[in-house]
Design an enzyme around this catalytic site. Structure first.
Site, short mmCIF file in Angstrom:
data_model
loop_
_atom_site.label_atom_id
_atom_site.label_comp_id
_atom_site.label_asym_id
_atom_site.label_seq_id
_atom_site.Cartn_x
_atom_site.Cartn_y
_atom_site.Cartn_z
N CYS A 1 0.84 -1.19 0.00
CA CYS A 1 0.00 0.00 0.00
C CYS A 1 0.88 1.25 0.00
O CYS A 1 1.95 1.28 0.61
CB CYS A 1 -0.97 0.00 1.17
SG CYS A 1 -0.27 0.56 2.72
N GLU A 2 0.41 2.25 -0.72
CA GLU A 2 1.23 3.45 -0.85
C GLU A 2 1.15 4.35 0.38
O GLU A 2 1.88 5.32 0.48
CB GLU A 2 0.85 4.23 -2.11
CG GLU A 2 -0.54 4.81 -2.12
CD GLU A 2 -0.85 5.45 -3.48
OE1 GLU A 2 -0.40 4.91 -4.51
OE2 GLU A 2 -1.54 6.48 -3.51
N HIS A 3 0.29 4.03 1.32
CA HIS A 3 0.19 4.85 2.53
C HIS A 3 1.12 4.39 3.65
O HIS A 3 1.61 5.21 4.41
CB HIS A 3 -1.25 4.88 3.03
CG HIS A 3 -2.21 5.43 2.01
ND1 HIS A 3 -3.47 4.94 1.82
CD2 HIS A 3 -2.04 6.43 1.11
CE1 HIS A 3 -4.06 5.61 0.85
NE2 HIS A 3 -3.21 6.51 0.39
N HIS A 4 1.32 3.07 3.75
CA HIS A 4 2.17 2.53 4.84
C HIS A 4 3.29 1.65 4.31
O HIS A 4 4.08 1.15 5.10
CB HIS A 4 1.32 1.71 5.81
CG HIS A 4 0.14 2.44 6.37
ND1 HIS A 4 -1.10 2.45 5.77
CD2 HIS A 4 0.03 3.22 7.47
CE1 HIS A 4 -1.93 3.20 6.47
NE2 HIS A 4 -1.28 3.68 7.51
N GLN B 1 -5.70 -0.34 -3.74
CA GLN B 1 -6.39 -1.42 -4.46
C GLN B 1 -7.36 -0.90 -5.51
O GLN B 1 -7.50 -1.46 -6.59
CB GLN B 1 -7.12 -2.31 -3.45
CG GLN B 1 -7.75 -3.54 -4.10
CD GLN B 1 -8.40 -4.45 -3.09
OE1 GLN B 1 -7.92 -4.58 -1.97
NE2 GLN B 1 -9.50 -5.07 -3.46
N HIS C 1 -5.23 -6.27 3.66
CA HIS C 1 -4.27 -5.18 3.77
C HIS C 1 -3.59 -5.25 5.13
O HIS C 1 -4.25 -5.11 6.15
CB HIS C 1 -5.00 -3.84 3.61
CG HIS C 1 -5.52 -3.62 2.21
ND1 HIS C 1 -5.12 -2.56 1.44
CD2 HIS C 1 -6.37 -4.35 1.45
CE1 HIS C 1 -5.71 -2.64 0.25
NE2 HIS C 1 -6.49 -3.71 0.24
N CYS D 1 -1.76 -3.20 6.54
CA CYS D 1 -1.83 -1.97 7.33
C CYS D 1 -3.09 -1.94 8.18
O CYS D 1 -3.18 -1.20 9.14
CB CYS D 1 -1.73 -0.73 6.44
SG CYS D 1 -3.04 -0.57 5.23
ZN ZN Z 1 -1.91 1.22 4.18
#
Ligand code: ZN
Length: 205
Positions: free
Chosen positions: A97-100, A138, A166, A168
């Site tokens: 994931c590009e956030h975490h 996603q 996910h 995260c």
């Molecule tokens: Zn994430």
């Protein structure tokens, strides 16, 4: 239309980023991260870890050097008028994931109804790989796979379903390991014809 074309232009070209750091700089950054966790990067068990992490990241993000439109270039036209659905089911993938930068582990169902030509079936799995091995969300990945097949192959329709968990969400934050996220994108006859859509959806349940 224009937006789609531009979106495709952006993703199809393998990244040649002049600011891409070299291996030594990356290993130094991983050393910093190890120190930041509170551990000692010079102890025996960790001394090789920054180099291993750099190699692992090369693998996790190999998709940036793959060109999804190129993957679909070779097509076959001797199909005796075949015009029913072609579906590759349950394609396992690993993404981040590009956030975490936490793992996303899931499966993709990719289907299309051809219009005069088909691609080798392994290419459908390779498209999933090329987009999975990047920093992702996603929803975007689902759309990218469908849009690329639609734009390059110009079939009667495309359907993509992704189910993924996910990390995260399962190993940190709200900690819901039992949940998975389902996303879909339907184009052409998958969007317009309820029977086609239903036939595809029933494969992925
Ligand atoms: Zn994430």
């Amino acid at each position: 239309m224009t937006t789609n074309v531009h979106a495709l232009e952006r993703v199809k070209r393998p990244q040649t980023n002049p600011d891409r750091p070299d291996r030594a700089e990356v290993e130094k950054a991983f050393r910093t991260l190890i120190r930041w966790t509170g551990d000692n990067p010079d102890r025996d068990g960790l001394v090789e870890t920054p180099a291993r992490m750099a190699r692992a990241f090369e693998e996790f993000f190999i998709g940036y050097s793959q060109d999804p439109t190129e993957i679909l270039q070779k097509t076959f036209e001797e199909i005796e008028g075949y015009d029913e659905m072609i579906a590759l089911r349950g394609i396992r993938f690993e993404s981040h994931c590009e956030h975490h930068m936490a793992p996303i582990i899931g499966q993709a169902w990719v289907a299309y109804v051809p219009s005069g030509r088909v691609v080798g079936i392994s290419k459908l799995a390779r498209i999933v790989e090329a987009y999975a091995k990047r920093l992702q969300i996603q929803e975007k990945m689902t759309a990218q796979i469908a849009n690329t097949i639609n734009d390059v192959l110009k079939p009667q329709g495309v359907g993509v379903i992704i189910k993924a968990s996910h990390h995260c969400m399962s190993t940190r934050g709200i900690r819901k390991p039992e949940s998975d996220l389902v996303t879909s994108r339907m184009l052409g006859c998958f969007r317009d014809n309820p029977l086609t859509r239903q036939e595809f959806l029933s494969m992925a349940v």
